[in-house]
Design a protein around this motif. Structure first.
Motif, PDB file in Angstrom:
ATOM      1  N   ILE A  71     -35.587 -15.861  13.308  1.00 22.54           N
ATOM      2  CA  ILE A  71     -36.827 -14.737  14.537  1.00 22.54           C
ATOM      3  C   ILE A  71     -38.403 -14.749  13.900  1.00 22.54           C
ATOM      4  N   ALA A  72     -38.198 -15.003  15.033  1.00 21.29           N
ATOM      5  CA  ALA A  72     -40.255 -15.496  15.171  1.00 21.29           C
ATOM      6  C   ALA A  72     -41.110 -14.023  14.296  1.00 21.29           C
ATOM      7  N   GLU A  73     -42.254 -13.981  14.428  1.00 21.63           N
ATOM      8  CA  GLU A  73     -42.617 -12.503  14.210  1.00 21.63           C
ATOM      9  C   GLU A  73     -43.367 -12.795  15.962  1.00 21.63           C
ATOM     10  N   GLY A  74     -43.315 -10.710  16.378  1.00 22.22           N
ATOM     11  CA  GLY A  74     -43.328 -10.373  16.968  1.00 22.22           C
ATOM     12  C   GLY A  74     -42.615 -10.130  18.358  1.00 22.22           C
ATOM     13  N   GLU A  75     -41.429 -11.121  18.097  1.00 23.08           N
ATOM     14  CA  GLU A  75     -40.630 -11.602  19.185  1.00 23.08           C
ATOM     15  C   GLU A  75     -39.715  -9.890  19.675  1.00 23.08           C
ATOM     16  N   SER A  76     -39.219 -10.473  20.616  1.00 28.00           N
ATOM     17  CA  SER A  76     -38.716  -8.979  21.172  1.00 28.00           C
ATOM     18  C   SER A  76     -37.036  -9.630  20.994  1.00 28.00           C
ATOM     19  N   VAL A  77     -36.471  -8.755  20.757  1.00 25.60           N
ATOM     20  CA  VAL A  77     -35.046  -8.449  20.297  1.00 25.60           C
ATOM     21  C   VAL A  77     -34.198  -7.449  21.168  1.00 25.60           C
ATOM     22  N   VAL A  78     -33.232  -7.651  21.676  1.00 25.00           N
ATOM     23  CA  VAL A  78     -31.606  -6.971  22.373  1.00 25.00           C
ATOM     24  C   VAL A  78     -30.883  -7.329  21.698  1.00 25.00           C
ATOM     25  N   ASP A 123     -39.782   2.204  15.338  1.00 27.21           N
ATOM     26  CA  ASP A 123     -40.011   1.974  16.897  1.00 27.21           C
ATOM     27  C   ASP A 123     -38.541   1.194  17.736  1.00 27.21           C
ATOM     28  N   VAL A 124     -37.902   1.670  17.905  1.00 29.10           N
ATOM     29  CA  VAL A 124     -36.574   0.607  18.436  1.00 29.10           C
ATOM     30  C   VAL A 124     -36.125   1.881  19.743  1.00 29.10           C
ATOM     31  N   LEU A 125     -35.978   1.261  21.073  1.00 29.49           N
ATOM     32  CA  LEU A 125     -35.388   1.586  21.565  1.00 29.49           C
ATOM     33  C   LEU A 125     -33.821   2.001  22.239  1.00 29.49           C
ATOM     34  N   VAL A 126     -33.268   2.920  22.587  1.00 36.09           N
ATOM     35  CA  VAL A 126     -31.993   2.947  22.913  1.00 36.09           C
ATOM     36  C   VAL A 126     -31.395   2.814  24.341  1.00 36.09           C
ATOM     37  N   VAL A 127     -31.028   1.563  24.787  1.00 33.46           N
ATOM     38  CA  VAL A 127     -30.452   1.824  25.928  1.00 33.46           C
ATOM     39  C   VAL A 127     -29.129   2.002  26.169  1.00 33.46           C
ATOM     40  N   ARG A 128     -27.842   3.396  26.897  1.00 26.96           N
ATOM     41  CA  ARG A 128     -26.774   3.360  26.795  1.00 26.96           C
ATOM     42  C   ARG A 128     -26.793   2.543  27.986  1.00 26.96           C
ATOM     43  N   GLY A 129     -25.032   1.755  28.196  1.00 21.47           N
ATOM     44  CA  GLY A 129     -24.703   0.721  29.218  1.00 21.47           C
ATOM     45  C   GLY A 129     -24.169  -0.352  28.762  1.00 21.47           C
ATOM     46  N   ARG A 130     -23.717  -0.837  29.575  1.00 21.34           N
ATOM     47  CA  ARG A 130     -23.274  -2.416  29.118  1.00 21.34           C
ATOM     48  C   ARG A 130     -23.775  -2.766  29.730  1.00 21.34           C
ATOM     49  N   ALA A 131     -24.476  -4.454  29.136  1.00 25.55           N
ATOM     50  CA  ALA A 131     -24.993  -5.955  28.848  1.00 25.55           C
ATOM     51  C   ALA A 131     -24.817  -6.632  29.672  1.00 25.55           C
ATOM     52  N   GLU A 132     -23.904  -6.724  30.867  1.00 22.71           N
ATOM     53  CA  GLU A 132     -23.910  -6.743  32.023  1.00 22.71           C
ATOM     54  C   GLU A 132     -23.882  -6.348  33.535  1.00 22.71           C
ATOM     55  N   GLU A 133     -24.586  -4.522  33.162  1.00 24.30           N
ATOM     56  CA  GLU A 133     -24.201  -3.941  33.678  1.00 24.30           C
ATOM     57  C   GLU A 133     -26.006  -4.483  34.411  1.00 24.30           C
ATOM     58  N   SER A 134     -26.149  -4.602  35.364  1.00 21.65           N
ATOM     59  CA  SER A 134     -27.961  -4.288  36.666  1.00 21.65           C
ATOM     60  C   SER A 134     -29.023  -3.460  35.678  1.00 21.65           C
ATOM     61  N   VAL A 136     -29.080  -2.660  33.218  1.00 23.32           N
ATOM     62  CA  VAL A 136     -29.816  -2.767  31.123  1.00 23.32           C
ATOM     63  C   VAL A 136     -30.088  -3.833  31.245  1.00 23.32           C
ATOM     64  N   VAL A 137     -29.794  -4.840  32.537  1.00 24.55           N
ATOM     65  CA  VAL A 137     -30.972  -6.123  32.317  1.00 24.55           C
ATOM     66  C   VAL A 137     -32.313  -5.657  33.126  1.00 24.55           C
ATOM     67  N   LYS A 138     -31.993  -4.961  34.066  1.00 21.77           N
ATOM     68  CA  LYS A 138     -33.764  -4.500  34.420  1.00 21.77           C
ATOM     69  C   LYS A 138     -34.315  -3.985  33.346  1.00 21.77           C
ATOM     70  N   GLU A 139     -33.981  -3.033  32.391  1.00 25.18           N
ATOM     71  CA  GLU A 139     -34.270  -2.509  31.675  1.00 25.18           C
ATOM     72  C   GLU A 139     -34.646  -2.798  30.084  1.00 25.18           C
ATOM     73  N   ALA A 140     -33.738  -4.078  29.788  1.00 26.21           N
ATOM     74  CA  ALA A 140     -33.795  -4.674  28.295  1.00 26.21           C
ATOM     75  C   ALA A 140     -34.507  -6.541  28.852  1.00 26.21           C
ATOM     76  N   GLY A 141     -33.950  -6.842  29.649  1.00 32.01           N
ATOM     77  CA  GLY A 141     -33.935  -8.518  30.221  1.00 32.01           C
ATOM     78  C   GLY A 141     -34.959  -9.031  29.660  1.00 32.01           C
ATOM     79  N   LEU A 162     -26.959 -14.029  27.784  1.00 33.75           N
ATOM     80  CA  LEU A 162     -28.117 -14.549  28.451  1.00 33.75           C
ATOM     81  C   LEU A 162     -29.097 -13.838  29.951  1.00 33.75           C
ATOM     82  N   PRO A 163     -28.105 -13.521  30.465  1.00 34.51           N
ATOM     83  CA  PRO A 163     -29.250 -12.840  31.343  1.00 34.51           C
ATOM     84  C   PRO A 163     -30.052 -11.768  31.074  1.00 34.51           C
ATOM     85  N   LEU A 164     -30.067 -11.426  29.679  1.00 38.74           N
ATOM     86  CA  LEU A 164     -30.956 -10.749  28.866  1.00 38.74           C
ATOM     87  C   LEU A 164     -32.429 -11.543  27.788  1.00 38.74           C
TER      88      LEU A 164
END
Length: 226
Positions: A71-78, A123-134, A136-141, A162-164
């Protein structure tokens, strides 16, 4: 970036604490608190099995943290299906430059993650939900990278992951010795989903006794999907 000096092969008399200090650097104390939390609170809440405690450093914290090599410096990871925070929390501790989001559907796990993150100033965000839920995709994608560990077979994992990520983003799935078999079994389905440039990579080969096996796939632009 990583604090590991990777000159030469790992020593035969491998020391997990020395390796942990090298991987986590000046944030080793946070990693130690995470270890203690998993060994006590994590076991009590049913997030980690008691038999895993003696091998938490090697099998869990270090096994996860070394994927930062990819993973490169400064990248976003879900991190999907984060559970007790693996691999997302070790990665966030070792690599504070990353923007890490943990996706976890179960309330008790999400609460544990949020409590540890807040109490340790991560500095980490927690999103409660399933990865395939719209939602979650909107918030974390739109992330650069999506990670997972012991979540699902490769085809199902790709459907969720992949949708994320954006086009040319990468899916990094921590797998075991069956990685090659999974790719061959699911290759056609993965291609249809838009996952390409499949690779099996090893992380931590010079510092861990057992390297971490990762299946890497890129989200291809739609025009290149078959």
């Amino acid at each position: 970036m990583f604090h590991v000096e990777q000159n030469g092969a790992a020593s035969v008399d491998w020391d997990e604490q020395e390796t942990a200090r090298a991987v986590f650097g000046d944030r080793y104390e946070i990693a130690e608190r995470y270890y203690q939390s998993l060994a006590t609170d994590g076991v009590e809440r049913g997030l980690i099995g008691p038999r895993e405690v003696p091998r938490l450093w090697e099998r869990h914290l270090l096994n996860c943290a070394v994927i930062g090599e990819l993973i490169a410096e400064g990248e976003s990871v879900v991190d999907v299906g984060s559970g007790a925070g693996l691999p997302g929390i070790p990665l966030a501790i070792a690599r504070p430059d990353l923007k890490v989001t943990l996706v976890e559907p179960l309330l008790r796990r999400s609460v544990y993650l949020a409590e540890f993150i807040e109490s340790n100033g991560l500095d980490v965000l927690v999103v409660r939900g399933r990865a395939e839920e719209s939602g979650v995709v909107k918030e974390a994608g739109g992330a650069d990278v999506v990670t997972s560990r012991a979540v699902a077979p490769l085809e199902k994992l790709a459907r969720w992951s992949l949708p994320l990520i954006h086009e040319h983003g990468r899916m990094l799935a921590l797998k075991g010795s069956s990685a090659a078999e999974e790719i061959e079994r699911d290759r056609t389905a993965l291609t249809k989903l838009g996952a390409g440039k499949l690779e099996i990579l090893e992380c931590g080969a010079k510092i861990l006794r057992t390297p971490t096996v990762v299946v890497k796939a890129e989200r291809l632009p739609k025009r290149r999907q078959r």
